[in-house]
Design an enzyme around this catalytic site. Structure first.
Site, PDB file in Angstrom:
ATOM      1  N   LYS A 107       0.363  -0.783  -0.241  1.00  0.00           N
ATOM      2  CA  LYS A 107       0.314   0.176  -0.254  1.00  0.00           C
ATOM      3  C   LYS A 107       0.962   1.189   0.061  1.00  0.00           C
ATOM      4  CE  LYS A 107      -4.468  -1.806   1.618  1.00  0.00           C
ATOM      5  NZ  LYS A 107      -3.609  -3.139   2.026  1.00  0.00           N
TER       6      LYS A 107
HETATM    7  C1  LIG Z   1      -4.377  -4.348   1.969  1.00  0.00           C
HETATM    8  C2  LIG Z   1      -4.441  -5.894   1.595  1.00  0.00           C
HETATM    9  C3  LIG Z   1      -4.534  -6.258   0.581  1.00  0.00           C
HETATM   10  C4  LIG Z   1      -6.133  -6.171   0.314  1.00  0.00           C
HETATM   11  O1  LIG Z   1      -5.513  -4.952  -1.448  1.00  0.00           O
HETATM   12  P1  LIG Z   1      -6.498  -5.069  -1.625  1.00  0.00           P
HETATM   13  O2  LIG Z   1      -6.593  -3.548  -2.895  1.00  0.00           O
HETATM   14  O3  LIG Z   1      -7.968  -4.441  -0.723  1.00  0.00           O
HETATM   15  O4  LIG Z   1      -7.258  -6.204  -2.204  1.00  0.00           O
HETATM   16  C5  LIG Z   1      -3.643  -7.586   0.659  1.00  0.00           C
HETATM   17  N1  LIG Z   1      -3.082  -7.842   1.414  1.00  0.00           N
HETATM   18  C6  LIG Z   1      -1.739  -6.662   2.293  1.00  0.00           C
HETATM   19  C7  LIG Z   1      -0.822  -7.034   3.005  1.00  0.00           C
HETATM   20  C8  LIG Z   1      -2.409  -5.307   1.954  1.00  0.00           C
HETATM   21  O5  LIG Z   1      -2.109  -4.619   3.081  1.00  0.00           O
END
Ligand SMILES: *Cc1c(COP(=O)(O)O)cnc(C)c1O
Length: 432
Positions: A107
């Site tokens: 993210k």
């Molecule tokens: C947020 C997150 C996800 C999921 O991603 P989305 O875009 O919400 O589907 C998967 N793995 C990790 C480690 C995350 O932080």
């Protein structure tokens, strides 16, 4: 480029407005009016492009002239200034590691891009912007770091008490300054409802300028396309594009991948790898979309019962489920399977997955058993250290601690406890 609201009750806006508003006034998600096509030159010769140049090419059509080229270049360079290596785990499965950024989860890219864009748009604006965000785990840390000390911006993060990992909690509660952490006595879905209620409250919105930082914001969603171009850059067998398994919760990441593919990027197929929260895999099987209450699992950043970005996925396929199913399959993986996968991949392949990557690995593994001629890539979305307390008892050995984490774990946590009640949130926001 204009963005329209998927609820079709608000006017189309440019990138700047979509970025500042987050969500359209009619509560719809913004969606690009056209899907730009990347040049064939980029696809055919991608090894010759730097990550920065790829990112700039991919994102520019969405921004138009809302950010001057020099400034956009600076933002992009800051967004992707760490590694995105593709590693071989087994004969047919590779891992694209997306955890080399400051908070060790994928993210970081979206959060950094968005905070830089908002910072740019907020310049010369006297009114303070408050970014309000609910997190099931990693969003909070990435957003907190992206906005830390950015002038003119406050960040308020809601997270479900006791339902995020130690490291995740430290990442959002130890910064201070313009970053406020609210520890909510409830679930992630409740946190998200409180945030939604705040955006919907006209009295509150008259008092302060609120914006979202969840993956619904186009400035967070769109740059996630970069990962898929980076995996293509490193994929050797260009005649056989990979199947890509994406650990999915709110479906922002996989939706960006599907968008990249529709822009001309060769990806054979997508796997939506979910934990027990199987709303989308169920939908793909039955055609019925039944949102559920989120269930707590080992892969907590994917504990989402009603993924907000899924409407964008549907829109990409003109709401034709048969078309969608040709491009994307859904798998649901239990905690037991996640643990067994984590242990066996470490033992047999000497690769330590985190729980989210393990969900993707198991889903891809099962998919490749049906399509043995294919090869695939999992997106490894977080560093295993973020879940060391869950992983160490399974593997019977310590997880190596990266330096950035070691320093943070010694810092003191600052959070405000509140109950899962919108009025408590309103009180906090107006008193802050
Ligand atoms: C947020 C997150 C996800 C999921 O991603 P989305 O875009 O919400 O589907 C998967 N793995 C990790 C480690 C995350 O932080």
């Amino acid at each position: 480029m204009k963005f329209y609201s998927l609820n079709k009750q608000s006017a189309a806006v440019d990138f700047a407005t979509a970025c500042i508003l987050g969500q359209a006034p009619d509560k719809g998600l913004y969606f690009p009016e056209v899907i730009p096509q990347v040049s064939k030159e980029l696809i055919d010769n991608i090894e010759n492009y730097s990550n920065e140049a790829i990112a700039l090419q991919v994102i520019t059509p969405y921004i138009g002239d809302k950010i001057p080229k020099k400034e956009l270049e600076r933002i992009v360079n800051e967004t992707v200034n760490f590694a995105f290596p593709l590693l071989k785990i087994s004969e047919s499965i590779y891992s694209l590691e997306l955890f080399h950024g400051p908070t060790l989860a994928f993210k970081d890219v979206g959060a950094r891009f968005m905070s830089q864009c908002l910072g740019y748009f907020a310049k010369g604006n006297n009114e303070k912007v408050t970014v309000l965000v609910a997190t099931s785990g990693d969003t909070g840390g990435a957003v907190a770091h992206g906005f830390y000390d950015v002038e003119g911006v406050d960040v308020v993060i809601l997270y479900p008490s006791g339902k995020v990992s130690n490291v995740q909690e430290k990442q959002l509660t130890t910064l201070g300054k313009n970053i406020y952490a609210l520890e909510v006595d409830g679930t992630f879905d409740e946190c998200q409802q409180m945030v939604k209620a705040a955006f919907a409250d006209s009295a509150l919105n008259k008092k302060m300028k609120l914006t979202s930082a969840n993956s619904i914001n186009v400035a967070r969603w769109l740059p996630q396309q970069f990962y898929y171009f980076y995996l293509w850059k490193q994929w050797k067998d260009k005649n056989n594009p990979p199947v890509v398994a994406v650990p999915s919760g709110n479906f922002g990441n996989i939706c960006a991948g599907l968008l990249a593919r529709q822009s001309g990027l060769p990806i054979k197929h997508f796997i939506a790898a979910c934990n027990t929260n199987d709303t989308v895999p169920q939908f793909l099987n039955t055609g019925n979309y039944h949102p559920k209450k989120a269930i707590a699992t080992l892969s907590n950043a994917m504990d989402v019962g009603d993924p907000s970005n899924f409407v964008r996925v549907l829109q990409l396929f003109d709401r034709q489920n048969e078309l969608l199913k040709k491009s994307m399959s859904g798998y649901s993986v239990s905690d037991e399977e996640t643990k067994a996968t984590l242990v066996s991949v470490l033992k047999e392949n000497k690769y330590l997955l985190d729980p989210h990557g393990a969900v993707a690995y198991k889903a891809l593994y099962d998919h490749l058993a049906i399509f043995p001629a294919d090869k695939g890539i999992i997106l490894e979305t977080a560093h295993p250290i973020k879940f060391f307390d869950k992983i160490e008892p399974l593997i019977g050995q310590p997880v190596e601690v990266p330096e950035k984490i070691a320093m943070m774990m010694n810092k003191e946590k600052f959070s405000t406890k509140i109950s899962a009640d919108v009025n408590c949130l309103f009180d906090f926001l107006t008193a802050k």
